[in-house]
Design an enzyme around this catalytic site. Structure first.
Site, mmCIF file in Angstrom:
data_model
loop_
_atom_site.group_PDB
_atom_site.id
_atom_site.type_symbol
_atom_site.label_atom_id
_atom_site.label_comp_id
_atom_site.label_asym_id
_atom_site.label_seq_id
_atom_site.Cartn_x
_atom_site.Cartn_y
_atom_site.Cartn_z
ATOM 1 N N TYR A 56 81.008 12.250 35.875
ATOM 2 C CA TYR A 56 79.794 12.937 35.463
ATOM 3 C C TYR A 56 79.982 14.455 35.533
ATOM 4 O O TYR A 56 79.939 15.062 36.612
ATOM 5 C CB TYR A 56 78.608 12.526 36.337
ATOM 6 C CG TYR A 56 78.324 11.040 36.369
ATOM 7 C CD1 TYR A 56 78.722 10.197 35.333
ATOM 8 C CD2 TYR A 56 77.649 10.474 37.439
ATOM 9 C CE1 TYR A 56 78.465 8.837 35.368
ATOM 10 C CE2 TYR A 56 77.378 9.112 37.483
ATOM 11 C CZ TYR A 56 77.794 8.299 36.440
ATOM 12 O OH TYR A 56 77.537 6.949 36.485
ATOM 13 N N HIS A 142 84.831 2.203 38.806
ATOM 14 C CA HIS A 142 84.061 2.645 37.653
ATOM 15 C C HIS A 142 84.673 2.165 36.335
ATOM 16 O O HIS A 142 85.784 2.564 35.982
ATOM 17 C CB HIS A 142 83.998 4.180 37.660
ATOM 18 C CG HIS A 142 82.877 4.751 36.857
ATOM 19 N ND1 HIS A 142 82.664 6.107 36.722
ATOM 20 C CD2 HIS A 142 81.877 4.157 36.149
ATOM 21 C CE1 HIS A 142 81.599 6.315 35.981
ATOM 22 N NE2 HIS A 142 81.111 5.148 35.611
#
Length: 320
Positions: A56, A142
């Protein structure tokens, strides 16, 4: 908000979790003051679970989240981050990460997939530095879509060893797809899975995953309850997004029918959207991304107030 336990661990999460991708400049820039104010608003609303990742904003989300929580009592909040993408110097930066990663930040770094044991340890060390913390409570692998074998045989065992040593509290995998998460639950020693956009008011395709998790004592964290914005407004507009792209006509019509049901029962579509995942007992929390104090305050209010059973029956009839 009453915290819920994650799997069989001692880690607890608030029913509403703060998704920190937007404060990493997801799609558009967010200034520092608004990012910090949004996290503060979440805290004031009772949110105690904060989810981030190196992905992010190429680390910006972790840095901003760490700064916003630095003055909060560490024992009073839960933080999750993710492993699988190492951040390394970009050999040929273009000036922006928007095209490659979707974040409005300079691309001085590049993401390199690494789901090995060493990659997991390096990733976690970098996250702790950016967050300014000596520990994180939950670590997810992830999006290992193309690296599932390595995730199951290397990344998750490495995280399990850290959990067993007390270095982290809980481990899991975070993905959009249901099928690989079913394999993870069947084959790996995880405490939770984070499934994005597949256990929502409009998309309930994660039902088999929830059933599998219930049978194994694994918690589900339902992320992206608004399905990329489709369910975030009282009436979805023509240009609404679903699953990271323009909403297909059939899905847009379904969302509008859901909105009509909500209006008949005296509420709004985003209220039902953020509240729906929590109706299943295997769901420990719902994680949504927020860009402003007003957004997070509204979501916390909606999570705290349930809908009447008649509304849920009518919504289920539309959702199928």
């Amino acid at each position: 908000m009453t915290d819920r336990r994650l799997g069989r661990t001692k880690v607890r999460v608030s029913p509403l979790g703060f998704g920190a991708a937007p404060i990493g400049n997801l799609y558009t820039p967010l200034d520092e003051n608004q990012a910090l104010a949004t996290v503060d608003a979440a805290w004031d609303a009772g949110v105690r679970y904060y989810d981030t990742a190196p992905h992010y904003g190429l680390g910006l989300s972790e840095r901003r989240l760490g700064a916003a929580l630095a003055h909060r009592p560490r024992a009073e909040f839960t933080v999750s981050t993710k492993v699988g993408r190492l951040l390394e110097p970009h050999p040929a930066p273009t000036g922006s990460d928007l095209a490659a990663g979707g974040f409005a930040v300079p691309d001085t770094l590049v993401r390199r997939p690494d789901y090995s044991r060493d990659g997991v340890l390096r990733s976690l060390e970098g996250s702790l530095t950016r967050l300014g913390l000596d520990r994180v409570d939950i670590v997810y692998v992830h999006d290992p879509d193309a690296h599932l074998d390595t995730a199951v045989t290397e990344a998750l065992p490495a995280l399990a060893a850290l959990r067993d040593q007390g270095v982290i509290g809980a481990i899991g995998v975070g993905m959009n797809a249901v099928a690989p998460l079913l394999r993870v639950v069947a084959e790996a020693d995880v405490d939770a899975v984070m499934v994005a956009g597949r256990w929502t008011l409009a998309d309930r395709t994660a039902r088999p995953l929830l059933d599998a998790c219930a049978g194994r004592g694994v918690s589900v964290v339902a992320a992206a309850p608004f399905n990329s914005g489709l369910l975030s407004r009282p009436r979805p507009p023509d240009d609404a997004f679903f699953d990271y792209g323009p909403a297909p006509e059939a899905m847009l019509l379904r969302a509008r029918r859901l909105a009509e049901v909500c209006a008949r029962h005296g509420t709004v579509l985003p209220h039902a959207a953020v509240r729906f995942p929590l109706r299943d007992p295997v769901v420990a929390g719902v994680v949504a991304g927020f860009r402003s104090p007003a957004e997070v305050t509204s979501a916390a209010h909606w999570v705290a107030g349930d809908l009447p059973e008649a509304a849920w029956r009518d919504l289920a009839a539309v959702a199928g």
